[in-house]
Design an enzyme around this catalytic site. Structure first.
Site, PDB file in Angstrom:
ATOM      1  N   SER A  62       0.929  -1.177  -0.086  1.00 20.46           N
ATOM      2  CA  SER A  62      -0.195   0.157   0.211  1.00 20.46           C
ATOM      3  C   SER A  62       0.850   1.295  -0.160  1.00 20.46           C
ATOM      4  CB  SER A  62      -0.886  -0.091   1.267  1.00 20.46           C
ATOM      5  OG  SER A  62      -2.095   0.958   0.986  1.00 20.46           O
ATOM      6  N   ASP A 118     -10.190  -5.059  -3.701  1.00 20.82           N
ATOM      7  CA  ASP A 118      -9.778  -4.321  -2.773  1.00 20.82           C
ATOM      8  C   ASP A 118     -10.542  -3.017  -3.067  1.00 20.82           C
ATOM      9  OD1 ASP A 118      -8.027  -2.092  -1.690  1.00 20.82           O
ATOM     10  OD2 ASP A 118      -6.243  -3.065  -2.478  1.00 20.82           O
ATOM     11  N   HIS A 132      -7.971  -5.624   0.600  1.00 17.83           N
ATOM     12  CA  HIS A 132      -6.798  -4.860   0.737  1.00 17.83           C
ATOM     13  C   HIS A 132      -6.055  -5.606   1.935  1.00 17.83           C
ATOM     14  CE1 HIS A 132      -4.361  -1.228   0.016  1.00 17.83           C
ATOM     15  NE2 HIS A 132      -3.991  -1.127   1.169  1.00 17.83           N
TER      16      HIS A 132
END
Length: 226
Positions: free
Chosen positions: A117, A171, A202
């Site tokens: 991320s 996600d 995610h």
């Protein structure tokens, strides 16, 4: 510049390679450290894992709450999500950590840079800008900051460096399309990228962990055992 603090998972025996793994928003180096045994690497792999802690800073989209973050997020709009100044500041701090590893005797070509991320944004920012060649880069559930500046700011040192880009098709935080955009941007610029997607949100799933393990072994074990 003081080095970033980090969780240090030392190699068993002599250290011959390293993985520097950057966490996501609000996490810390402790978040991903438990993945090391799940990778099931050979006990004699000689790979040291470093999991740096991002600095604490106010994050605009979270009401200005202070948390560990590689950069501020002022909007959830992906085009402007990453605060570019913050990205560059954190990229410099991570590069200093890489520089220190090299000064300790680990060849840059035996170092993998990984990020999830926000951490992946930093990894992809460094990939085309580092002054030395890495063994590989892993960008997980992430996107690119300032892709329009790639052409003017990139060098050729890591054009052939294998880059694993992985994303979850479910996600809700970073849409898979953003990861695909990063993949295509780098591919079109001549970088050696591969794409992997998984039915997950995610996060990280078991198949992805297995693919990460294979990537690390291909990039590091062949080199450290020669």
């Amino acid at each position: 510049m003081a080095l970033l603090p980090f969780v240090d998972v030392k190699a068993q025996g002599e250290t011959r390679a390293a993985v520097v793994w950057l966490h996501g928003l609000g996490d810390s180096g402790h978040g991903f450290a438990p993945i090391v045994p799940e990778l099931r690497l050979p006990l004699d792999a000689g790979i040291r894992f470093l999991f740096p802690h991002a600095p604490e800073r106010p994050v605009t989209v979270n009401g200005g709450m202070r948390m560990r973050a590689w950069y501020d997020i002022k909007t959830m709009d992906l085009t402007n999500r990453a605060d570019e100044d913050g990205v560059r500041e954190s990229a410099a701090a991570v590069q200093a950590l890489l520089d220190n590893l090299i000064s300790e005797g680990i060849s840059s070509e035996r170092i993998i840079l990984a990020g999830f991320s926000q951490g992946g944004v930093i990894a992809l920012h460094l990939l085309p800008r580092l002054p030395y060649k890495l063994a590989g880069v892993m960008a997980l559930s992430t996107y690119m900051c300032a892709p329009d500046k790639l052409k003017d700011e990139s060098n050729t040192l890591n054009k052939a460096t294998p880059v694993l880009i992985a994303h979850g098709s479910q996600d809700p935080v970073v849409p898979m399309a953003a990861g695909q955009q990063a993949y295509h941007t780098l591919k079109n610029a001549g970088f050696n990228v591969s794409w992997h997607d998984y039915r997950m949100p995610h996060s990280v799933c078991a198949q992805e962990v297995a693919d990460i393990s294979s990537f690390i072994q291909r990039r590091l074990l062949a080199q450290v055992t020669n």
